[in-house]
Scaffold this active site. Sequence first.
Site, PDB file in Angstrom:
ATOM      1  N   LYS A 187       0.828  -1.218   0.000  1.00 23.09           N
ATOM      2  CA  LYS A 187       0.000   0.000   0.000  1.00 23.09           C
ATOM      3  C   LYS A 187       0.857   1.261   0.000  1.00 23.09           C
ATOM      4  O   LYS A 187       0.604   2.186  -0.764  1.00 23.09           O
ATOM      5  CB  LYS A 187      -0.932   0.042   1.231  1.00 23.09           C
ATOM      6  CG  LYS A 187      -1.936  -1.081   1.318  1.00 23.09           C
ATOM      7  CD  LYS A 187      -2.927  -0.855   2.450  1.00 23.09           C
ATOM      8  CE  LYS A 187      -2.285  -0.794   3.825  1.00 23.09           C
ATOM      9  NZ  LYS A 187      -1.692  -2.079   4.283  1.00 23.09           N
ATOM     10  N   ARG A 209      -9.673   1.736   8.700  1.00 26.77           N
ATOM     11  CA  ARG A 209      -9.295   0.350   8.971  1.00 26.77           C
ATOM     12  C   ARG A 209     -10.362  -0.371   9.778  1.00 26.77           C
ATOM     13  O   ARG A 209     -10.205  -1.552  10.061  1.00 26.77           O
ATOM     14  CB  ARG A 209      -8.011   0.356   9.783  1.00 26.77           C
ATOM     15  CG  ARG A 209      -6.797  -0.274   9.088  1.00 26.77           C
ATOM     16  CD  ARG A 209      -5.636  -0.044  10.000  1.00 26.77           C
ATOM     17  NE  ARG A 209      -4.447  -0.748   9.802  1.00 26.77           N
ATOM     18  CZ  ARG A 209      -3.364  -0.268   9.185  1.00 26.77           C
ATOM     19  NH1 ARG A 209      -3.408   0.873   8.550  1.00 26.77           N
ATOM     20  NH2 ARG A 209      -2.259  -0.952   9.189  1.00 26.77           N
ATOM     21  N   ARG A 245      11.313  -6.711   5.000  1.00 27.86           N
ATOM     22  CA  ARG A 245      11.286  -5.290   5.372  1.00 27.86           C
ATOM     23  C   ARG A 245      11.899  -5.105   6.766  1.00 27.86           C
ATOM     24  O   ARG A 245      12.572  -4.113   7.027  1.00 27.86           O
ATOM     25  CB  ARG A 245       9.846  -4.757   5.343  1.00 27.86           C
ATOM     26  CG  ARG A 245       9.766  -3.247   5.532  1.00 27.86           C
ATOM     27  CD  ARG A 245       8.408  -2.693   5.225  1.00 27.86           C
ATOM     28  NE  ARG A 245       7.448  -2.990   6.273  1.00 27.86           N
ATOM     29  CZ  ARG A 245       6.150  -2.701   6.212  1.00 27.86           C
ATOM     30  NH1 ARG A 245       5.652  -2.113   5.137  1.00 27.86           N
ATOM     31  NH2 ARG A 245       5.340  -2.999   7.207  1.00 27.86           N
ATOM     32  N   ARG A 290      11.742  -1.764  11.188  1.00 22.89           N
ATOM     33  CA  ARG A 290      10.534  -1.223  11.816  1.00 22.89           C
ATOM     34  C   ARG A 290      10.180  -2.041  13.045  1.00 22.89           C
ATOM     35  O   ARG A 290      10.205  -3.265  13.001  1.00 22.89           O
ATOM     36  CB  ARG A 290       9.395  -1.267  10.791  1.00 22.89           C
ATOM     37  CG  ARG A 290       8.803   0.077  10.499  1.00 22.89           C
ATOM     38  CD  ARG A 290       7.774  -0.020   9.419  1.00 22.89           C
ATOM     39  NE  ARG A 290       6.494  -0.514   9.898  1.00 22.89           N
ATOM     40  CZ  ARG A 290       5.362  -0.415   9.211  1.00 22.89           C
ATOM     41  NH1 ARG A 290       5.377   0.170   8.023  1.00 22.89           N
ATOM     42  NH2 ARG A 290       4.242  -0.882   9.688  1.00 22.89           N
ATOM     43  N   ARG A 327      -1.031  -8.541  13.237  1.00 21.74           N
ATOM     44  CA  ARG A 327      -1.557  -7.568  12.270  1.00 21.74           C
ATOM     45  C   ARG A 327      -2.428  -8.259  11.219  1.00 21.74           C
ATOM     46  O   ARG A 327      -3.430  -7.702  10.762  1.00 21.74           O
ATOM     47  CB  ARG A 327      -0.409  -6.780  11.628  1.00 21.74           C
ATOM     48  CG  ARG A 327       0.113  -5.693  12.581  1.00 21.74           C
ATOM     49  CD  ARG A 327       1.581  -5.402  12.386  1.00 21.74           C
ATOM     50  NE  ARG A 327       1.882  -4.702  11.170  1.00 21.74           N
ATOM     51  CZ  ARG A 327       3.084  -4.761  10.577  1.00 21.74           C
ATOM     52  NH1 ARG A 327       4.051  -5.504  11.066  1.00 21.74           N
ATOM     53  NH2 ARG A 327       3.302  -4.075   9.481  1.00 21.74           N
TER      54      ARG A 327
HETATM   55  P1  AMP Z   1       0.739   0.696   8.707  1.00 18.55           P
HETATM   56  O1  AMP Z   1       1.992   1.472   8.461  1.00 18.55           O
HETATM   57  O2  AMP Z   1      -0.426   1.191   7.918  1.00 18.55           O
HETATM   58  O3  AMP Z   1       0.940  -0.787   8.558  1.00 18.55           O
HETATM   59  O4  AMP Z   1       0.333   0.945  10.240  1.00 18.55           O
HETATM   60  C1  AMP Z   1       1.211   0.587  11.292  1.00 18.55           C
HETATM   61  C2  AMP Z   1       0.446   0.516  12.606  1.00 18.55           C
HETATM   62  O5  AMP Z   1      -0.111   1.806  12.906  1.00 18.55           O
HETATM   63  C3  AMP Z   1      -0.740  -0.431  12.619  1.00 18.55           C
HETATM   64  O6  AMP Z   1      -0.347  -1.783  12.911  1.00 18.55           O
HETATM   65  C4  AMP Z   1      -1.580   0.159  13.751  1.00 18.55           C
HETATM   66  O7  AMP Z   1      -1.041  -0.120  15.010  1.00 18.55           O
HETATM   67  C5  AMP Z   1      -1.404   1.655  13.512  1.00 18.55           C
HETATM   68  N1  AMP Z   1      -2.413   2.214  12.559  1.00 18.55           N
HETATM   69  C6  AMP Z   1      -2.182   2.715  11.307  1.00 18.55           C
HETATM   70  N2  AMP Z   1      -3.320   3.138  10.742  1.00 18.55           N
HETATM   71  C7  AMP Z   1      -4.313   2.896  11.644  1.00 18.55           C
HETATM   72  C8  AMP Z   1      -5.720   3.085  11.635  1.00 18.55           C
HETATM   73  N3  AMP Z   1      -6.357   3.615  10.562  1.00 18.55           N
HETATM   74  N4  AMP Z   1      -6.412   2.719  12.749  1.00 18.55           N
HETATM   75  C9  AMP Z   1      -5.798   2.195  13.835  1.00 18.55           C
HETATM   76  N5  AMP Z   1      -4.475   1.969  13.896  1.00 18.55           N
HETATM   77  C10 AMP Z   1      -3.717   2.316  12.821  1.00 18.55           C
END
Ligand code: AMP
Length: 188
Positions: free
Chosen positions: A16, A90, A129, A135, A146
């Site tokens: 994404k 989400r 990654r 990360r 996740r």
């Molecule tokens: P991502 O980089 O999109 O994979 O997001 C990393 C982490 O940030 C996720 O595993 C959640 O802990 C948090 N996160 C990101 N976007 C959201 C969202 N829309 N709602 C809740 N938690 C989020």
Amino acid sequence: MASEVLLLIGPAGAGKGTQADALAARKRLTKLSTGDMLRSHVARGSQLGVAAKSYVDAGDLVPDDLIVDMVRDQVSGMEEVRVLLDGFPRTPAQAEALDAMLAEFQARMTAVVLLEVPEEELVQRLLQRARDEGRSDDNEETIRNRMEVYRTSTRPLIDFYRDRGLLHAVDGVGEVDAVTKRIEGALV
Ligand code: AMP
């Protein structure tokens, strides 16, 4: 230019973020990545960052109200809403809040792209990654969580947007450029 709101949806590791960068540049949209915003808050040690850190590190979702307020802060400063959403909404509650927010700013969802990648490849990509970027949430236990969070909380959004005729499913396996072309092809 007219307002435009695109959403990229898919599990962790589907690409994404990478595809959002490419599409935002080509379509002159502002990329809004809630994951990037949260990581920046955590790195700065802001109040939101302190509140969000334990959720992010565990691979759990940060509470909806914190996320919605964070996005609202970004959107409310825009003269015209032209955004590419990466990782938000989400949950169904976030999707409802987004609808209300967009209506308030005279915009609406234009299209939703679902990036599809088999789970085995997702795990391999995320472990790679972890080696490349380090990360804090790219470790095997958190990755598994996740995936589970995606299945239970985020997947219902697929039907939510499909029912509105907005969903375009795209095969996310292959070279980055090839996937970008597939997405662009799906959106015309
Ligand atoms: P991502 O980089 O999109 O994979 O997001 C990393 C982490 O940030 C996720 O595993 C959640 O802990 C948090 N996160 C990101 N976007 C959201 C969202 N829309 N709602 C809740 N938690 C989020």
